[in-house]
Enzyme design. Structure first.
Site, PDB file in Angstrom:
ATOM      1  N   THR A  96       0.867  -1.194   0.000  1.00 43.58           N
ATOM      2  CA  THR A  96       0.000   0.000   0.000  1.00 43.58           C
ATOM      3  C   THR A  96       0.899   1.238   0.000  1.00 43.58           C
ATOM      4  O   THR A  96       1.585   1.519   0.992  1.00 43.58           O
ATOM      5  CB  THR A  96      -0.915   0.043   1.238  1.00 43.58           C
ATOM      6  OG1 THR A  96      -1.677  -1.167   1.281  1.00 43.58           O
ATOM      7  CG2 THR A  96      -1.856   1.239   1.158  1.00 43.58           C
ATOM      8  N   LYS A 171      -7.077   1.973  -2.971  1.00 43.04           N
ATOM      9  CA  LYS A 171      -6.708   1.365  -1.681  1.00 43.04           C
ATOM     10  C   LYS A 171      -6.707   2.423  -0.565  1.00 43.04           C
ATOM     11  O   LYS A 171      -7.168   2.169   0.551  1.00 43.04           O
ATOM     12  CB  LYS A 171      -5.333   0.693  -1.815  1.00 43.04           C
ATOM     13  CG  LYS A 171      -4.763   0.150  -0.531  1.00 43.04           C
ATOM     14  CD  LYS A 171      -5.613  -0.953   0.060  1.00 43.04           C
ATOM     15  CE  LYS A 171      -5.071  -1.406   1.415  1.00 43.04           C
ATOM     16  NZ  LYS A 171      -6.073  -2.167   2.175  1.00 43.04           N
ATOM     17  N   LYS A 239      -0.023   5.303   8.367  1.00 43.41           N
ATOM     18  CA  LYS A 239       0.595   5.658   7.075  1.00 43.41           C
ATOM     19  C   LYS A 239      -0.487   5.819   6.002  1.00 43.41           C
ATOM     20  O   LYS A 239      -0.464   6.771   5.206  1.00 43.41           O
ATOM     21  CB  LYS A 239       1.608   4.560   6.708  1.00 43.41           C
ATOM     22  CG  LYS A 239       2.210   4.581   5.345  1.00 43.41           C
ATOM     23  CD  LYS A 239       1.625   3.524   4.394  1.00 43.41           C
ATOM     24  CE  LYS A 239       1.675   2.096   4.845  1.00 43.41           C
ATOM     25  NZ  LYS A 239       1.076   1.134   3.921  1.00 43.41           N
TER      26      LYS A 239
HETATM   27  N1  LIG Z   1      -1.361  -6.453   7.531  1.00 42.89           N
HETATM   28  C1  LIG Z   1      -2.475  -6.166   6.878  1.00 42.89           C
HETATM   29  O1  LIG Z   1      -3.586  -6.488   7.342  1.00 42.89           O
HETATM   30  C2  LIG Z   1      -2.447  -5.503   5.539  1.00 42.89           C
HETATM   31  C3  LIG Z   1      -1.347  -4.796   5.116  1.00 42.89           C
HETATM   32  N2  LIG Z   1      -1.379  -4.185   3.884  1.00 42.89           N
HETATM   33  C4  LIG Z   1      -0.222  -3.460   3.390  1.00 42.89           C
HETATM   34  O2  LIG Z   1       0.716  -4.438   2.967  1.00 42.89           O
HETATM   35  C5  LIG Z   1       2.048  -3.993   3.201  1.00 42.89           C
HETATM   36  C6  LIG Z   1       2.766  -5.002   4.098  1.00 42.89           C
HETATM   37  O3  LIG Z   1       2.052  -5.076   5.306  1.00 42.89           O
HETATM   38  P1  LIG Z   1       2.452  -6.115   6.464  1.00 42.89           P
HETATM   39  O4  LIG Z   1       2.893  -7.396   5.878  1.00 42.89           O
HETATM   40  O5  LIG Z   1       1.330  -6.093   7.424  1.00 42.89           O
HETATM   41  O6  LIG Z   1       3.697  -5.353   7.104  1.00 42.89           O
HETATM   42  P2  LIG Z   1       4.900  -5.898   7.995  1.00 42.89           P
HETATM   43  O7  LIG Z   1       5.338  -4.734   8.797  1.00 42.89           O
HETATM   44  O8  LIG Z   1       4.522  -7.148   8.683  1.00 42.89           O
HETATM   45  O9  LIG Z   1       6.013  -6.263   6.904  1.00 42.89           O
HETATM   46  C7  LIG Z   1       6.694  -5.250   6.224  1.00 42.89           C
HETATM   47  C8  LIG Z   1       7.673  -5.853   5.237  1.00 42.89           C
HETATM   48  O10 LIG Z   1       8.403  -4.778   4.602  1.00 42.89           O
HETATM   49  C9  LIG Z   1       9.797  -5.027   4.762  1.00 42.89           C
HETATM   50  N3  LIG Z   1      10.537  -3.766   4.803  1.00 42.89           N
HETATM   51  C10 LIG Z   1      10.299  -2.685   5.593  1.00 42.89           C
HETATM   52  N4  LIG Z   1      11.176  -1.691   5.316  1.00 42.89           N
HETATM   53  C11 LIG Z   1      11.990  -2.167   4.344  1.00 42.89           C
HETATM   54  C12 LIG Z   1      13.080  -1.610   3.629  1.00 42.89           C
HETATM   55  N5  LIG Z   1      13.519  -0.354   3.857  1.00 42.89           N
HETATM   56  N6  LIG Z   1      13.690  -2.381   2.701  1.00 42.89           N
HETATM   57  C13 LIG Z   1      13.243  -3.636   2.455  1.00 42.89           C
HETATM   58  N7  LIG Z   1      12.212  -4.222   3.087  1.00 42.89           N
HETATM   59  C14 LIG Z   1      11.582  -3.480   4.010  1.00 42.89           C
HETATM   60  C15 LIG Z   1       9.915  -5.801   6.070  1.00 42.89           C
HETATM   61  O11 LIG Z   1      11.157  -6.443   6.121  1.00 42.89           O
HETATM   62  P3  LIG Z   1      11.803  -6.886   7.545  1.00 42.89           P
HETATM   63  O12 LIG Z   1      11.199  -8.213   7.858  1.00 42.89           O
HETATM   64  O13 LIG Z   1      13.246  -6.937   7.294  1.00 42.89           O
HETATM   65  O14 LIG Z   1      11.422  -5.813   8.552  1.00 42.89           O
HETATM   66  C16 LIG Z   1       8.725  -6.753   5.882  1.00 42.89           C
HETATM   67  O15 LIG Z   1       9.039  -7.785   4.996  1.00 42.89           O
HETATM   68  C17 LIG Z   1       1.905  -2.588   3.811  1.00 42.89           C
HETATM   69  O16 LIG Z   1       1.996  -1.652   2.774  1.00 42.89           O
HETATM   70  C18 LIG Z   1       0.514  -2.599   4.407  1.00 42.89           C
HETATM   71  O17 LIG Z   1      -0.036  -1.298   4.502  1.00 42.89           O
HETATM   72  C19 LIG Z   1      -2.467  -4.280   3.047  1.00 42.89           C
HETATM   73  C20 LIG Z   1      -3.561  -4.986   3.428  1.00 42.89           C
HETATM   74  C21 LIG Z   1      -3.653  -5.625   4.723  1.00 42.89           C
HETATM   75  O1  LIG Z   2      -5.035  -2.625   4.693  1.00 45.83           O
HETATM   76  C1  LIG Z   2      -5.606  -3.294   5.516  1.00 45.83           C
HETATM   77  C2  LIG Z   2      -6.766  -4.105   5.247  1.00 45.83           C
HETATM   78  O2  LIG Z   2      -7.295  -4.751   6.184  1.00 45.83           O
HETATM   79  O3  LIG Z   2      -7.211  -4.118   4.083  1.00 45.83           O
END
Ligand SMILES: NC(=O)C1=CN([C@@H]2O[C@H](COP(=O)(O)OP(=O)(O)OC[C@H]3O[C@@H](n4cnc5c(N)ncnc54)[C@H](OP(=O)(O)O)[C@@H]3O)[C@@H](O)[C@H]2O)C=CC1
Ligand SMILES: O=CC(=O)O
Length: 292
Positions: A96, A171, A239
């Site tokens: 996102t 989104k 965010k």
């Molecule tokens: N969780 C949810 O319910 C939902 C989330 N989203 C969106 O999906 C995306 C991922 O969410 P989610 O999985 O929950 O987040 P997490 O915080 O669990 O995971 C984030 C991921 O991004 C990586 N990351 C962060 N910073 C960097 C960087 N500078 N360089 C490389 N890798 C990086 C992390 O790596 P590392 O492990 O090394 O920290 C990890 O793999 C977000 O944009 C979120 O808004 C969308 C729908 C639902």
């Molecule tokens: O981005 C979060 C979700 O639940 O969709």
């Protein structure tokens, strides 16, 4: 389908890639904290040593990263996507982010001959595990069609919304509404409790009326128990509010409710709740009540 690359194994990326493996897809995975690849490897994935290495190996690569800074760094950074992307390769960013970030990535990838699709998702950890996401894609239509077999496993419905930016905007609009609703719901739960009502009865009443919805049903019981194990981390919801408010600025749309909700999520972050589920925003109201 050919082997797929997967960058980013956080809450969502891990659930999505596990689901793809379960359905017989071959995956090469990479995560910044490399140890997070181990569980995927146990289930049959191969590790790529960098984003560039994954792109080199795979015709199609999916990314699921935390925010715009992460999405840009994986593409433009050292050993990043741009080093190996080119003709015949597709990059699908499901993180996102805002439209500007997506457009920047699209421009860089297509100028190297690669193709790009943004495809953020609606739905959280459980829908990701169950292949029940709603996929909001936009960009290269041919790439969309090529990766539909994977989208069919990841989601219950895929939308193709036209030009790059439309998926990101859709989104953000959806999550702006969700964040505002979560704040209204939190205020209602605390108000019911403080005024002597039974919280579970409030959930039952809500569930039978015109504003019944899956989010209240799913999050309500854990919020009553002050339990906020992260499915959608609060820092990511904040965010999304911030990026949606910027979209509102660009389009001169007044969004006082979203602005107030954003302040509540910021307050929650300042209280150290950013890594908990976004429903922990409820604690900002509970703590205000306590201090008065
Ligand atoms: N969780 C949810 O319910 C939902 C989330 N989203 C969106 O999906 C995306 C991922 O969410 P989610 O999985 O929950 O987040 P997490 O915080 O669990 O995971 C984030 C991921 O991004 C990586 N990351 C962060 N910073 C960097 C960087 N500078 N360089 C490389 N890798 C990086 C992390 O790596 P590392 O492990 O090394 O920290 C990890 O793999 C977000 O944009 C979120 O808004 C969308 C729908 C639902
Ligand atoms: O981005 C979060 C979700 O639940 O969709």
């Amino acid at each position: 389908m050919e082997e797929i690359g997967f960058l980013g194994l956080g809450i969502m990326g891990k659930a999505m890639s596990m689901n793809l493996l379960r359905h017989g897809f071959k995956l090469t995975v990479w995560n910044r904290t490399i140890s997070r690849c181990d569980e995927l490897v146990e289930h049959g994935a191969t590790i790529g040593e960098s984003p560039a290495a994954v792109i080199k190996k795979c015709k199609y690569t999916i990314a699921m990263l935390s925010d715009p800074a992460a999405a840009l760094s994986v593409v433009f950074g050292e050993d990043g996507v741009l080093e190996q992307i080119g003709s015949g390769k597709g990059y699908i960013d499901m993180s996102t982010v805002d439209a500007e970030t997506s457009l920047k990535i699209n421009e860089a990838i297509t100028s190297k001959g690669g193709s790009f699709l943004e495809a953020p998702v609606s739905g959280s950890k459980k829908p990701a595990e169950d292949g029940q996401l709603v996929i909001l894609s936009a960009g290269e239509k041919a790439l969309y069609e090529a990766v539909l077999p994977a989208f069919d496993v990841l989601g219950k419905k895929s939308f193709f919304l036209g030009q790059v930016g439309n998926g990101a905007k859709m989104k953000l609009v959806v999550n702006m509404i969700m964040g505002s609703m979560m704040n209204a719901f939190s205020e209602g739960l605390v108000l019911a409790d403080k005024s002597g009502l039974n919280s579970q009865t409030l959930l039952d009443v809500l569930d039978l009326g015109a504003i019944a919805n899956p989010m209240f049903k799913m999050k309500g019981p854990s919020m009553i128990g002050s339990s906020y194990s992260p499915a959608f981390p609060l820092k990511h919801q904040q965010k999304d509010m911030r990026l949606a408010l910027a979209l509102g600025d660009e389009n001169s749309v007044p969004m006082p409710l979203a602005a107030a909700a954003n302040e509540a999520f910021k307050k929650a972050r300042s209280m150290g709740l950013g890594d908990l589920d976004f429903s922990a925003v409820c604690e900002t109201i509970v703590s205000s009540g306590r201090s008065s």
